[in-house]
Design an enzyme around this catalytic site. Structure first.
Site, PDB file in Angstrom:
ATOM      1  N   THR A 183      25.643  21.926 -33.922  1.00 23.71           N
ATOM      2  CA  THR A 183      27.015  21.623 -33.736  1.00 23.71           C
ATOM      3  C   THR A 183      27.029  20.468 -32.898  1.00 23.71           C
ATOM      4  O   THR A 183      25.810  19.773 -32.472  1.00 23.71           O
ATOM      5  CB  THR A 183      27.697  22.771 -33.516  1.00 23.71           C
ATOM      6  OG1 THR A 183      29.227  22.353 -33.698  1.00 23.71           O
ATOM      7  CG2 THR A 183      27.946  23.242 -32.170  1.00 23.71           C
ATOM      8  N   ASN A 184      28.478  20.195 -32.601  1.00 22.73           N
ATOM      9  CA  ASN A 184      28.599  18.871 -31.689  1.00 22.73           C
ATOM     10  C   ASN A 184      29.812  19.083 -30.880  1.00 22.73           C
ATOM     11  O   ASN A 184      30.597  20.217 -30.894  1.00 22.73           O
ATOM     12  CB  ASN A 184      28.712  17.554 -32.383  1.00 22.73           C
ATOM     13  CG  ASN A 184      30.036  17.825 -33.349  1.00 22.73           C
ATOM     14  OD1 ASN A 184      31.114  17.701 -32.860  1.00 22.73           O
ATOM     15  ND2 ASN A 184      29.534  17.632 -34.765  1.00 22.73           N
ATOM     16  N   ARG A 185      30.057  18.256 -29.959  1.00 19.50           N
ATOM     17  CA  ARG A 185      31.063  18.509 -29.032  1.00 19.50           C
ATOM     18  C   ARG A 185      32.425  18.272 -29.466  1.00 19.50           C
ATOM     19  O   ARG A 185      33.446  18.524 -28.510  1.00 19.50           O
ATOM     20  CB  ARG A 185      30.956  17.503 -27.752  1.00 19.50           C
ATOM     21  CG  ARG A 185      29.869  17.934 -26.745  1.00 19.50           C
ATOM     22  CD  ARG A 185      29.650  17.015 -25.601  1.00 19.50           C
ATOM     23  NE  ARG A 185      28.502  17.387 -24.754  1.00 19.50           N
ATOM     24  CZ  ARG A 185      28.294  18.287 -23.971  1.00 19.50           C
ATOM     25  NH1 ARG A 185      29.277  19.353 -23.848  1.00 19.50           N
ATOM     26  NH2 ARG A 185      27.206  18.516 -23.514  1.00 19.50           N
ATOM     27  N   SER A 186      32.880  17.936 -30.587  1.00 16.36           N
ATOM     28  CA  SER A 186      34.194  17.644 -31.090  1.00 16.36           C
ATOM     29  C   SER A 186      35.260  18.903 -30.784  1.00 16.36           C
ATOM     30  O   SER A 186      34.733  20.053 -31.220  1.00 16.36           O
ATOM     31  CB  SER A 186      34.342  17.416 -32.372  1.00 16.36           C
ATOM     32  OG  SER A 186      35.555  17.429 -32.936  1.00 16.36           O
TER      33      SER A 186
ATOM     34  N   ALA B 201      34.339  15.736 -37.137  1.00 18.05           N
ATOM     35  CA  ALA B 201      33.123  14.949 -36.766  1.00 18.05           C
ATOM     36  C   ALA B 201      32.063  15.905 -37.456  1.00 18.05           C
ATOM     37  O   ALA B 201      31.628  17.004 -36.868  1.00 18.05           O
ATOM     38  CB  ALA B 201      33.007  15.347 -35.057  1.00 18.05           C
TER      39      ALA B 201
END
Ligand code: C5P
Length: 224
Positions: free
Chosen positions: A28-31, A95
């Site tokens: 995943t990512n930091r959004s 994102a």
């Protein structure tokens, strides 16, 4: 409350996606999803009908917004494809992961070796599919998070994905953008650009909604 236009149907994508590796792991990512949720809330406050398609976040679902929770980019693509046709405006603030594991293991992957190689494949470009695959003819707005050549990269994205507007932010600047409560953006239109100075995502969302509705009005009147 002033209204720019008759009620419009708006789709907003928000949040990160989760790309499964095995039953217990994902990429995943930091959004945080904040910008997309604020936009969805601001459209709803202005009296418009909003569908929010969101990856996993810790945020409350805004009032008076229809909500479809999704996990992966593929799920998001499917939900967007199912609802985009009936929308007047679509804002893609999610994102979305660029890559996803080529294979999802059925069982938890065991730590047997000193290294582990994951093969990743490209996810569908959901915004890029809006015109070409889903035949969306409404007002199309994308985001661009860049670390350099902000306007140039945003303009290339605008043209490549068939957008009416790209909301660009410089993610190399500390304290704004990803995972922050504040943001500062550059609005990139086909024939103009306009900076919006730093503000809370809440205040910025209100200004962005006004700009998007004005754009939608001018497009609907044949001016865009
Ligand atoms: O190409 P890039 O990822 O920088 O484009 C960002 C814009 O495209 C954002 O509006 C994002 O929501 C959208 N996007 C998408 N599907 C992807 C990748 C990006 O909808 N797979």
């Amino acid at each position: 409350m002033s209204r720019h236009t008759a009620d419009v149907n708006v789709l907003v994508t928000a949040g990160p996606t989760r790309e499964p590796i095995d039953p217990v792991r994902f990429l995943t990512n930091r959004s945080s999803g904040k910008m997309g949720y604020e936009l969805a809330a601001a459209f709803a406050r202005a009296g418009h009908r909003v569908l929010l398609v969101s990856g996993p976040t810790s945020l409350d679902i805004p009032d008076h917004v229809d909500f479809i929770p999704v996990e992966s980019a593929a799920d998001m693509q499917q939900a967007v494809g199912q609802h985009l046709q009936r929308m007047d405006v679509a804002v893609f603030a999610a994102a979305v992961a660029d890559y996803t594991p080529a294979n999802v293991a059925d069982q938890k992957i065991k730590k047997t070796g000193d290294t582990l190689t994951l093969e990743l494949v490209k996810t569908p470009d959901i915004l890029g599919s809006a015109r070409s695959q889903f035949g969306f003819a409404g007002t199309l707005v994308g985001f661009a998070a860049e670390t350099e050549h902000l306007e140039q990269h945003a303009r290339t994205k605008l043209e490549r994905k068939g957008c009416d507007l790209i909301i660009a932010n410089d993610v190399s600047k500390p304290g704004i953008g990803f995972d922050s409560d504040r943001n500062e953006v550059l609005l990139v239109y086909p024939d103009a650009s306009e900076p919006m100075p730093e503000a809370s995502k809440h205040d910025l969302a209100h200004q962005l909604v006004q700009a998007i509705l004005e754009l939608h009005l001018s497009k609907a009147a044949g001016g865009g």
